[in-house]
Motif scaffolding. Structure first.
Motif, PDB file in Angstrom:
ATOM      1  N   VAL A 328       4.325   2.979   2.172  1.00 33.91           N
ATOM      2  CA  VAL A 328       2.914   3.100   2.856  1.00 33.91           C
ATOM      3  C   VAL A 328       2.435   1.171   2.022  1.00 33.91           C
ATOM      4  O   VAL A 328       2.458   0.716   3.205  1.00 33.91           O
ATOM      5  N   LEU A 329       2.903   1.418   1.142  1.00 36.21           N
ATOM      6  CA  LEU A 329       3.028  -0.233   0.076  1.00 36.21           C
ATOM      7  C   LEU A 329       4.421  -0.735   1.226  1.00 36.21           C
ATOM      8  O   LEU A 329       3.470  -2.300   1.461  1.00 36.21           O
ATOM      9  N   LEU A 330       5.370  -0.457   1.087  1.00 38.00           N
ATOM     10  CA  LEU A 330       6.283  -1.584   0.794  1.00 38.00           C
ATOM     11  C   LEU A 330       5.824  -2.015   2.861  1.00 38.00           C
ATOM     12  O   LEU A 330       6.082  -3.207   3.615  1.00 38.00           O
ATOM     13  N   GLY A 331       5.925  -0.885   4.052  1.00 30.68           N
ATOM     14  CA  GLY A 331       5.082  -1.317   5.456  1.00 30.68           C
ATOM     15  C   GLY A 331       3.627  -2.210   5.206  1.00 30.68           C
ATOM     16  O   GLY A 331       3.939  -3.435   5.939  1.00 30.68           O
ATOM     17  N   ALA A 332       2.897  -2.057   4.176  1.00 38.69           N
ATOM     18  CA  ALA A 332       1.346  -3.404   4.281  1.00 38.69           C
ATOM     19  C   ALA A 332       2.522  -4.324   3.775  1.00 38.69           C
ATOM     20  O   ALA A 332       1.430  -5.999   4.436  1.00 38.69           O
ATOM     21  N   TYR A 333       3.989  -5.285   3.182  1.00 31.63           N
ATOM     22  CA  TYR A 333       3.756  -6.217   2.275  1.00 31.63           C
ATOM     23  C   TYR A 333       4.939  -6.789   3.558  1.00 31.63           C
ATOM     24  O   TYR A 333       4.705  -8.048   4.195  1.00 31.63           O
ATOM     25  N   MET A 334       5.760  -6.058   4.425  1.00 32.54           N
ATOM     26  CA  MET A 334       6.625  -6.392   5.643  1.00 32.54           C
ATOM     27  C   MET A 334       5.125  -6.515   6.743  1.00 32.54           C
ATOM     28  O   MET A 334       5.655  -8.143   7.130  1.00 32.54           O
ATOM     29  N   ARG A 335       4.209  -5.900   7.131  1.00 35.18           N
ATOM     30  CA  ARG A 335       3.293  -6.266   7.966  1.00 35.18           C
ATOM     31  C   ARG A 335       2.510  -7.886   7.836  1.00 35.18           C
ATOM     32  O   ARG A 335       2.195  -8.674   8.849  1.00 35.18           O
ATOM     33  N   THR A 336       2.091  -7.607   6.347  1.00 41.96           N
ATOM     34  CA  THR A 336       1.809  -9.704   6.050  1.00 41.96           C
ATOM     35  C   THR A 336       2.760 -10.579   5.529  1.00 41.96           C
ATOM     36  O   THR A 336       2.289 -11.820   5.326  1.00 41.96           O
ATOM     37  N   GLY A 337       3.748 -10.586   5.789  1.00 36.90           N
ATOM     38  CA  GLY A 337       5.039 -11.322   5.522  1.00 36.90           C
ATOM     39  C   GLY A 337       5.235 -11.655   4.356  1.00 36.90           C
ATOM     40  O   GLY A 337       5.810 -12.191   3.917  1.00 36.90           O
ATOM     41  N   SER A 338       5.065 -10.057   2.993  1.00 37.97           N
ATOM     42  CA  SER A 338       5.384 -10.560   1.748  1.00 37.97           C
ATOM     43  C   SER A 338       6.424  -9.865   1.636  1.00 37.97           C
ATOM     44  O   SER A 338       6.350  -9.131   0.966  1.00 37.97           O
ATOM     45  N   MET A 339       7.771 -10.698   2.130  1.00 37.05           N
ATOM     46  CA  MET A 339       8.783 -10.054   2.299  1.00 37.05           C
ATOM     47  C   MET A 339       9.407 -10.322   0.826  1.00 37.05           C
ATOM     48  O   MET A 339      10.556  -8.988  -0.424  1.00 37.05           O
ATOM     49  N   GLU A 340       8.654 -11.307  -0.368  1.00 38.30           N
ATOM     50  CA  GLU A 340       9.543 -10.765  -1.835  1.00 38.30           C
ATOM     51  C   GLU A 340       8.832 -10.118  -2.213  1.00 38.30           C
ATOM     52  O   GLU A 340       9.794  -9.216  -2.732  1.00 38.30           O
ATOM     53  N   LYS A 341       7.537  -8.970  -2.232  1.00 35.50           N
ATOM     54  CA  LYS A 341       6.894  -8.103  -2.635  1.00 35.50           C
ATOM     55  C   LYS A 341       7.862  -6.740  -2.122  1.00 35.50           C
ATOM     56  O   LYS A 341       7.926  -5.982  -3.519  1.00 35.50           O
ATOM     57  N   ALA A 342       7.992  -7.150  -0.783  1.00 33.38           N
ATOM     58  CA  ALA A 342       8.717  -6.087  -0.243  1.00 33.38           C
ATOM     59  C   ALA A 342       9.573  -5.663  -1.570  1.00 33.38           C
ATOM     60  O   ALA A 342      10.410  -4.608  -1.444  1.00 33.38           O
ATOM     61  N   GLU A 343      10.699  -6.548  -1.108  1.00 41.15           N
ATOM     62  CA  GLU A 343      12.134  -6.250  -2.221  1.00 41.15           C
ATOM     63  C   GLU A 343      12.444  -6.478  -3.371  1.00 41.15           C
ATOM     64  O   GLU A 343      12.845  -5.015  -3.571  1.00 41.15           O
ATOM     65  N   SER A 344      10.744  -6.350  -4.236  1.00 45.50           N
ATOM     66  CA  SER A 344      10.882  -6.118  -5.189  1.00 45.50           C
ATOM     67  C   SER A 344      10.056  -4.868  -5.746  1.00 45.50           C
ATOM     68  O   SER A 344      11.024  -3.949  -6.507  1.00 45.50           O
ATOM     69  N   LEU A 345       9.766  -4.212  -4.602  1.00 43.25           N
ATOM     70  CA  LEU A 345       9.430  -2.856  -4.571  1.00 43.25           C
ATOM     71  C   LEU A 345      10.646  -2.292  -4.305  1.00 43.25           C
ATOM     72  O   LEU A 345      10.360  -0.896  -4.736  1.00 43.25           O
ATOM     73  N   HIS A 346      11.388  -2.468  -3.141  1.00 44.97           N
ATOM     74  CA  HIS A 346      12.726  -1.324  -3.061  1.00 44.97           C
ATOM     75  C   HIS A 346      13.072  -1.732  -4.134  1.00 44.97           C
ATOM     76  O   HIS A 346      13.766  -0.106  -4.801  1.00 44.97           O
ATOM     77  N   LEU A 347      13.719  -2.818  -4.640  1.00 48.45           N
ATOM     78  CA  LEU A 347      14.851  -2.666  -5.380  1.00 48.45           C
ATOM     79  C   LEU A 347      13.716  -1.802  -7.329  1.00 48.45           C
ATOM     80  O   LEU A 347      14.487  -0.944  -7.869  1.00 48.45           O
ATOM     81  N   ARG A 348      12.676  -1.690  -7.181  1.00 47.18           N
ATOM     82  CA  ARG A 348      12.184  -1.098  -8.091  1.00 47.18           C
ATOM     83  C   ARG A 348      11.788   0.918  -8.123  1.00 47.18           C
ATOM     84  O   ARG A 348      12.074   1.539  -8.805  1.00 47.18           O
ATOM     85  N   THR A 349      11.725   1.277  -6.612  1.00 43.32           N
ATOM     86  CA  THR A 349      11.593   2.696  -5.963  1.00 43.32           C
ATOM     87  C   THR A 349      13.683   2.614  -6.127  1.00 43.32           C
ATOM     88  O   THR A 349      13.329   3.925  -7.248  1.00 43.32           O
ATOM     89  N   LEU A 350      14.518   1.879  -6.255  1.00 39.44           N
ATOM     90  CA  LEU A 350      15.606   2.423  -6.371  1.00 39.44           C
ATOM     91  C   LEU A 350      16.108   2.705  -7.842  1.00 39.44           C
ATOM     92  O   LEU A 350      16.575   3.463  -8.099  1.00 39.44           O
ATOM     93  N   GLU A 351      15.443   1.667  -8.378  1.00 37.30           N
ATOM     94  CA  GLU A 351      14.839   1.921 -10.752  1.00 37.30           C
ATOM     95  C   GLU A 351      14.312   3.121 -10.167  1.00 37.30           C
ATOM     96  O   GLU A 351      15.002   3.742 -11.341  1.00 37.30           O
ATOM     97  N   ARG A 352      14.319   4.024 -10.071  1.00 40.06           N
ATOM     98  CA  ARG A 352      13.119   5.168 -10.900  1.00 40.06           C
ATOM     99  C   ARG A 352      13.547   6.150  -9.772  1.00 40.06           C
ATOM    100  O   ARG A 352      13.085   6.640 -10.096  1.00 40.06           O
ATOM    101  N   CYS A 353      14.443   5.467  -9.326  1.00 37.90           N
ATOM    102  CA  CYS A 353      15.515   7.568  -8.904  1.00 37.90           C
ATOM    103  C   CYS A 353      14.979   7.029  -7.148  1.00 37.90           C
ATOM    104  O   CYS A 353      15.203   8.547  -6.818  1.00 37.90           O
ATOM    105  N   GLY A 354      14.679   6.587  -6.081  1.00 36.94           N
ATOM    106  CA  GLY A 354      13.676   7.088  -5.649  1.00 36.94           C
ATOM    107  C   GLY A 354      14.941   7.091  -4.288  1.00 36.94           C
ATOM    108  O   GLY A 354      15.694   6.247  -4.639  1.00 36.94           O
ATOM    109  N   ARG A 355      14.855   7.772  -2.993  1.00 36.02           N
ATOM    110  CA  ARG A 355      15.503   8.471  -2.566  1.00 36.02           C
ATOM    111  C   ARG A 355      15.182   7.382  -0.867  1.00 36.02           C
ATOM    112  O   ARG A 355      14.494   8.226  -0.211  1.00 36.02           O
ATOM    113  N   PRO A 356      15.698   6.118  -0.391  1.00 35.77           N
ATOM    114  CA  PRO A 356      15.605   5.105   0.414  1.00 35.77           C
ATOM    115  C   PRO A 356      15.269   6.552   1.797  1.00 35.77           C
ATOM    116  O   PRO A 356      16.500   7.094   1.751  1.00 35.77           O
TER     117      PRO A 356
END
Length: 475
Positions: A328-356
């Motif tokens: 949900v937050l990833l999509g919000a970042y993408m739509r507002t053009g905040s791709m640095e935040k999106a990439e940072s969140l994506h890396l954090r989810t992987l560190e937390r063992c989130g499965r894309p």
């Protein structure tokens, strides 16, 4: 007692069947082996194990148990057994086989019980004619004596925008002295608002208030609020939501999140946050679905900062990382053009063992295409494609073409060939995509037979430019 506790403490028929984790293994074989060892089996045993299997969503094994039970002459199938078996046939086999099973049910009580899952399937398939034929058959046999099948018909008419048919169902219920329930009134209100306007819906609501057999709850007032909002009557919508709030249960959060969603659609940020805090006082754990709802509402309201705060709250409490929440937050970042935040969140989810999941890759893919990071977008597309066996995901057509154009621009003919084949297999290839590949084949002097075969299979209508490309390839 749950499944794990049961299987760890016992060694009987139920525990042996529950140990069959993989669907391909046969529950019938275990059952027959148990009988061959001179053990007794009762109908109660079979119903108990099928109930436990259903609870753990092991539908194939549950169907095997009920099918075996019905095949034995010594067991008497109840109407509920037949209804459950029909529902499982729809899930595991097909609607056609369920229809055939329904036709051969032994008595009217079994048909009465089994008509509801069959009608529900027709609603899901939007099969109006089949549903109406089934209802006519039930009416002829005098089996429509409860509001449930008629509610299913009204849901179908609403889904198909055949709003004018809903009042006739209500008339039939009244004529046959079938009591309307809350859902009946809610559907009737919604249909009347579409056909005759606000006044008609309010008349239905007043009739519901005067009906001693039903209690007006938050769902009906929320329905009324939604009708007011659609008509631009914002003040009335807010008043209806205030009344709905007084009907909320201190033991169930469902109503809170319906109202939160309604307030978000009315841009009532303060009410959204107030009800969110109130929902925390309800007994029981706040689920990931609840967090997804509040995050979606805050994103809709444009309050990303508050969404981030609540997301951090969820992260601190979650036991298992549910990727749907971070999406949900990833999509919000993408739509507002905040791709640095999106990439940072994506890396954090992987560190937390989130499965894309496929949605994660779709969001990232779209964001990277917009920011012209095409190598990353192509990698995300590949990750999304790798999940196609487990979902019905189809990439956005605009993104599909953006990647094809990038591959064409950089002369990646082999990659474009493989890419178009995958898109063709998904059934979403179009003329511009094939023209891109034809141009590449012409540039590299490669044959185009396979491209034409794919186009023919996809029934693509060619234009003058495509004709010229095909002739230039000498196909």
């Amino acid at each position: 007692m749950d499944e794990a506790a049961y299987t760890s403490k016992r060694d009987d028929l139920t525990s042996r069947i529950l140990k069959l984790v993989f669907p391909r293994r046969s529950a019938t074989a275990v059952l027959q082996n148990w009988i061959d060892q001179c053990h007794k089996v009762t109908a109660s045993d079979l119903r108990n194990v099928s109930r436990l299997l259903l609870k753990s969503k092991r539908h194939k094994h549950a169907l095997e148990i009920l099918s075996w039970m019905e095949a034995q002459n010594r067991f008497q199938m109840s109407a509920a057994d037949h209804a459950i078996r029909l529902e499982l046939i729809i899930k595991i086999q097909s609607l056609a086989e369920a229809e055939e099973y329904f036709e051969h049910l032994p008595n009217s009580s079994a048909q009465k019980a089994a008509c509801l899952p069959l009608l529900h399937a027709y609603v899901k398939e939007r099969a109006v004619e089949k549903a109406e034929a089934l209802m006519q058959k039930l009416n002829d046999q005098g089996l429509t004596v409860s509001p449930h099948p008629l509610n299913e018909m009204m849901k179908l008419y609403m889904a198909m925008s055949q709003f004018e048919k809903v009042p006739s169902v209500i008339l039939q219920m009244k004529r046959n002295k079938i009591l309307l329930n809350v859902l009946s009134y809610n559907l009737w209100m919604s249909a009347c608002s579409e056909v005759s306007g606000i006044a008609s819906a309010e008349m239905v609501y007043k009739e519901m208030v005067n009906d001693k057999n039903v209690e007006v709850g938050w769902s009906s007032l929320s329905t009324l609020a939604n009708i007011y909002q659609k008509s631009g009557l914002i003040k009335k919508a807010n008043l209806a939501l205030k009344s709905a709030e007084k009907k909320l249960s201190p033991h169930n959060r469902l109503g809170y999140f319906f109202l939160i969603t309604m307030h978000a659609s009315l841009n009532n940020r303060e009410e959204v946050l107030r009800l969110w805090e109130a929902s925390k006082r309800v007994t029981g754990r706040i689920t990931s679905t609840n967090y997804m709802c509040i995050l979606l509402c805050l994103v809709k309201l444009g309050d990303i900062a508050e969404a981030e705060r609540i997301f951090r709250e969820w992260e601190a409490k979650c036991i298992k990382y549910d990727i749907r929440v971070s999406n949900v937050l990833l999509g919000a970042y993408m739509r507002t053009g905040s791709m640095e935040k999106a990439e940072s969140l994506h890396l954090r989810t992987l560190e937390r063992c989130g499965r894309p999941n496929y949605k994660t890759w779709e969001i990232l893919m779209e964001g990277w295409v917009k920011s012209q990071k095409m190598d990353k977008a192509i990698n995300a597309m590949k990750k999304g494609f790798s999940m196609l066996k487990h979902c019905d995901w189809r990439p956005n057509p605009g993104i599909v073409m953006a990647i094809a154009e990038y591959l064409e621009k950089h002369g990646n003919v082999n990659d474009l060939n493989q890419y178009v084949k995958v898109i063709h297999q998904l059934g979403i290839a179009n003329l511009p995509l094939y023209k891109s590949l034809l141009r590449m084949h012409l540039l590299f002097q490669r044959p185009g037979f396979d491209i034409l075969k794919m186009m023919e299979k996809d029934e693509i209508e060619i234009d003058d430019e495509t004709t010229a490309l095909v002739q230039a390839l000498k196909v």
